[in-house]
Design a protein around this motif. Structure first.
Motif, PDB file in Angstrom:
ATOM      1  N   ILE A  11      20.459 -35.615   6.256  1.00 50.10           N
ATOM      2  CA  ILE A  11      19.790 -35.500   7.551  1.00 50.10           C
ATOM      3  C   ILE A  11      19.241 -34.086   7.753  1.00 50.10           C
ATOM      4  CG2 ILE A  11      20.153 -35.536  10.051  1.00 50.10           C
ATOM      5  CD1 ILE A  11      22.156 -37.795   9.604  1.00 50.10           C
ATOM      6  N   THR A  12      20.072 -33.091   7.468  1.00 54.48           N
ATOM      7  CA  THR A  12      19.644 -31.707   7.658  1.00 54.48           C
ATOM      8  C   THR A  12      18.457 -31.360   6.784  1.00 54.48           C
ATOM      9  OG1 THR A  12      21.934 -31.074   8.177  1.00 54.48           O
ATOM     10  CG2 THR A  12      20.407 -29.306   7.607  1.00 54.48           C
ATOM     11  N   ARG A  13      18.483 -31.809   5.542  1.00 55.91           N
ATOM     12  CA  ARG A  13      17.385 -31.494   4.629  1.00 55.91           C
ATOM     13  C   ARG A  13      16.078 -32.140   5.070  1.00 55.91           C
ATOM     14  NH1 ARG A  13      20.151 -31.914  -1.417  1.00 55.91           N
ATOM     15  NH2 ARG A  13      21.305 -29.939  -1.304  1.00 55.91           N
ATOM     16  N   PHE A  14      16.138 -33.356   5.574  1.00 55.79           N
ATOM     17  CA  PHE A  14      14.905 -34.020   5.994  1.00 55.79           C
ATOM     18  C   PHE A  14      14.330 -33.373   7.251  1.00 55.79           C
ATOM     19  CE2 PHE A  14      15.640 -37.347   2.930  1.00 55.79           C
ATOM     20  CZ  PHE A  14      14.350 -37.784   2.650  1.00 55.79           C
ATOM     21  N   PHE A  15      15.196 -32.891   8.146  1.00 52.48           N
ATOM     22  CA  PHE A  15      14.679 -32.140   9.294  1.00 52.48           C
ATOM     23  C   PHE A  15      14.020 -30.837   8.836  1.00 52.48           C
ATOM     24  CE2 PHE A  15      17.640 -34.439  12.347  1.00 52.48           C
ATOM     25  CZ  PHE A  15      16.601 -35.038  13.040  1.00 52.48           C
ATOM     26  N   LEU A  16      14.627 -30.170   7.860  1.00 50.63           N
ATOM     27  CA  LEU A  16      14.060 -28.931   7.347  1.00 50.63           C
ATOM     28  C   LEU A  16      12.731 -29.178   6.632  1.00 50.63           C
ATOM     29  CD1 LEU A  16      17.248 -27.122   5.965  1.00 50.63           C
ATOM     30  CD2 LEU A  16      15.973 -26.592   8.039  1.00 50.63           C
ATOM     31  N   VAL A  17      12.701 -30.236   5.828  1.00 51.80           N
ATOM     32  CA  VAL A  17      11.455 -30.578   5.129  1.00 51.80           C
ATOM     33  C   VAL A  17      10.359 -30.919   6.138  1.00 51.80           C
ATOM     34  CG1 VAL A  17      10.367 -32.307   3.648  1.00 51.80           C
ATOM     35  CG2 VAL A  17      12.563 -31.313   2.997  1.00 51.80           C
ATOM     36  N   GLY A  18      10.713 -31.705   7.155  1.00 51.76           N
ATOM     37  CA  GLY A  18       9.748 -32.031   8.194  1.00 51.76           C
ATOM     38  C   GLY A  18       9.237 -30.789   8.895  1.00 51.76           C
ATOM     39  N   GLY A  19      10.141 -29.843   9.173  1.00 53.68           N
ATOM     40  CA  GLY A  19       9.736 -28.593   9.805  1.00 53.68           C
ATOM     41  C   GLY A  19       8.787 -27.801   8.943  1.00 53.68           C
ATOM     42  N   PHE A  20       9.042 -27.768   7.644  1.00 57.90           N
ATOM     43  CA  PHE A  20       8.153 -27.063   6.718  1.00 57.90           C
ATOM     44  C   PHE A  20       6.755 -27.673   6.749  1.00 57.90           C
ATOM     45  CE2 PHE A  20       6.137 -27.154   2.518  1.00 57.90           C
ATOM     46  CZ  PHE A  20       5.927 -25.802   2.310  1.00 57.90           C
ATOM     47  N   PHE A  21       6.663 -28.992   6.720  1.00 55.76           N
ATOM     48  CA  PHE A  21       5.361 -29.654   6.739  1.00 55.76           C
ATOM     49  C   PHE A  21       4.629 -29.405   8.056  1.00 55.76           C
ATOM     50  CE2 PHE A  21       7.069 -32.750   3.434  1.00 55.76           C
ATOM     51  CZ  PHE A  21       6.317 -32.204   2.411  1.00 55.76           C
ATOM     52  N   TYR A  22       5.374 -29.401   9.165  1.00 50.83           N
ATOM     53  CA  TYR A  22       4.745 -29.126  10.460  1.00 50.83           C
ATOM     54  C   TYR A  22       4.147 -27.722  10.497  1.00 50.83           C
ATOM     55  CZ  TYR A  22       6.908 -33.292  12.569  1.00 50.83           C
ATOM     56  OH  TYR A  22       7.274 -34.571  12.887  1.00 50.83           O
ATOM     57  N   VAL A  23       4.932 -26.739  10.048  1.00 47.92           N
ATOM     58  CA  VAL A  23       4.467 -25.351  10.074  1.00 47.92           C
ATOM     59  C   VAL A  23       3.268 -25.178   9.147  1.00 47.92           C
ATOM     60  CG1 VAL A  23       5.082 -22.973   9.460  1.00 47.92           C
ATOM     61  CG2 VAL A  23       6.697 -24.397  10.740  1.00 47.92           C
ATOM     62  N   PHE A  24       3.350 -25.779   7.954  1.00 46.98           N
ATOM     63  CA  PHE A  24       2.244 -25.675   7.007  1.00 46.98           C
ATOM     64  C   PHE A  24       0.980 -26.301   7.580  1.00 46.98           C
ATOM     65  CE2 PHE A  24      -0.161 -26.667   3.166  1.00 46.98           C
ATOM     66  CZ  PHE A  24      -0.048 -25.476   2.462  1.00 46.98           C
ATOM     67  N   ALA A  25       1.134 -27.456   8.224  1.00 44.75           N
ATOM     68  CA  ALA A  25      -0.010 -28.120   8.852  1.00 44.75           C
ATOM     69  C   ALA A  25      -0.598 -27.257   9.963  1.00 44.75           C
ATOM     70  CB  ALA A  25       0.405 -29.486   9.400  1.00 44.75           C
ATOM     71  N   GLY A  26       0.283 -26.657  10.777  1.00 42.20           N
ATOM     72  CA  GLY A  26      -0.189 -25.797  11.855  1.00 42.20           C
ATOM     73  C   GLY A  26      -0.988 -24.611  11.342  1.00 42.20           C
ATOM     74  N   LEU A  27      -0.541 -23.999  10.247  1.00 45.86           N
ATOM     75  CA  LEU A  27      -1.256 -22.866   9.673  1.00 45.86           C
ATOM     76  C   LEU A  27      -2.593 -23.307   9.086  1.00 45.86           C
ATOM     77  CD1 LEU A  27       1.673 -20.961   7.913  1.00 45.86           C
ATOM     78  CD2 LEU A  27       0.569 -20.424  10.090  1.00 45.86           C
ATOM     79  N   CYS A  28      -2.618 -24.504   8.507  1.00 52.50           N
ATOM     80  CA  CYS A  28      -3.871 -25.028   7.955  1.00 52.50           C
ATOM     81  C   CYS A  28      -4.904 -25.279   9.048  1.00 52.50           C
ATOM     82  CB  CYS A  28      -3.609 -26.325   7.179  1.00 52.50           C
ATOM     83  SG  CYS A  28      -2.816 -26.076   5.577  1.00 52.50           S
ATOM     84  N   VAL A  29      -4.454 -25.600  10.237  1.00 55.91           N
ATOM     85  CA  VAL A  29      -5.378 -25.782  11.364  1.00 55.91           C
ATOM     86  C   VAL A  29      -5.773 -24.428  11.943  1.00 55.91           C
ATOM     87  CG1 VAL A  29      -5.697 -26.804  13.652  1.00 55.91           C
ATOM     88  CG2 VAL A  29      -4.408 -28.047  11.909  1.00 55.91           C
ATOM     89  N   LEU A  30      -4.826 -23.513  11.987  1.00 52.18           N
ATOM     90  CA  LEU A  30      -5.071 -22.197  12.594  1.00 52.18           C
ATOM     91  C   LEU A  30      -6.190 -21.439  11.891  1.00 52.18           C
ATOM     92  CD1 LEU A  30      -4.252 -19.968  14.593  1.00 52.18           C
ATOM     93  CD2 LEU A  30      -2.548 -19.214  12.912  1.00 52.18           C
TER      94      LEU A  30
END
Length: 209
Positions: free
Chosen positions: A122-141
């Motif tokens: 569970i912890t790893r999937f939340f962390l992986v999801g967080g990484f993808f969110y941040v990466f996506a946000g930077l790609c939009v920024l």
């Protein structure tokens, strides 16, 4: 379940951010050009997006279209500025990364709400999801900031003649895609931050992994 309310909010924010990212990518109003010559651009306003340029014309400038004329950007148009082609690639990557973030978050929340007490998973999937969110946000920024910079400096674009566009506007302003993209960035980065903050609760069950 009682400790995952923040992660549920993460999923909601991430979903909204991903939807806004998709909307911004498909919106043609990244830059709004105001032109003096209204012979072809009848309204005096043209919209420059990352995929095409459009304007209203009462002349028959394109077969089948007497009012709105749009010309899609081609990869062979070397005159189109680099920030437009970079925006195309990064917005596509952001959409894909955001979708992966949503998938990882859904999987983690599914385990939480179904009572599957596998701490590491569970912890790893939340962390992986967080990484993808941040990466996506930077790609939009990056494309949002770059195109906003071009707008504020009233930079010109040497369009080919087939576009029926002047190379320089009288003035220009940020279109709707810019603020939509900014909100998407904020929501995606918040989603990533909340995902990183997840801590699996200490439980009395000794067989938890």
């Amino acid at each position: 379940v009682s400790t995952s309310h923040l992660q549920l909010a993460t999923f909601v924010l991430g979903t909204v951010g991903w939807i806004l990212c998709t909307i911004a990518m498909g919106t043609v109003e990244w830059r709004v050009w105001h032109v003096d010559n209204t012979t072809i651009i009848s309204s005096g306003i043209a919209w420059v997006g990352i995929w095409k340029v459009c304007f209203i014309s009462y002349l028959h400038v394109s077969p089948g279209y007497k009012e709105q004329f749009c010309h899609k950007f081609s990869g062979y148009d070397s005159s189109i500025p680099q920030e437009i082609y970079v925006a195309q690639g990064l917005m596509l990557i952001a959409m894909f990364m955001g979708l992966l973030g949503l998938t990882a978050t859904i999987f983690a929340l599914r385990n939480v709400y179904m009572g599957i007490t596998h701490k590491t998973l569970i912890t790893r999937f939340f962390l992986v999801g967080g990484f993808f969110y941040v990466f996506a946000g930077l790609c939009v920024l990056i494309p949002v900031s770059w195109n906003f910079y071009s707008v504020t400096h009233n930079q010109s674009i040497p369009f080919p003649l087939s576009y029926y566009m002047p190379s320089s506007p009288a003035s220009q302003e940020a279109g709707a895609a810019i603020p939509i993209g900014i909100v998407a960035v904020i929501l995606l980065l918040l989603s990533g931050t909340f995902s990183f903050s997840y801590r699996f609760p200490v439980a009395a069950n000794p067989i938890m992994k």
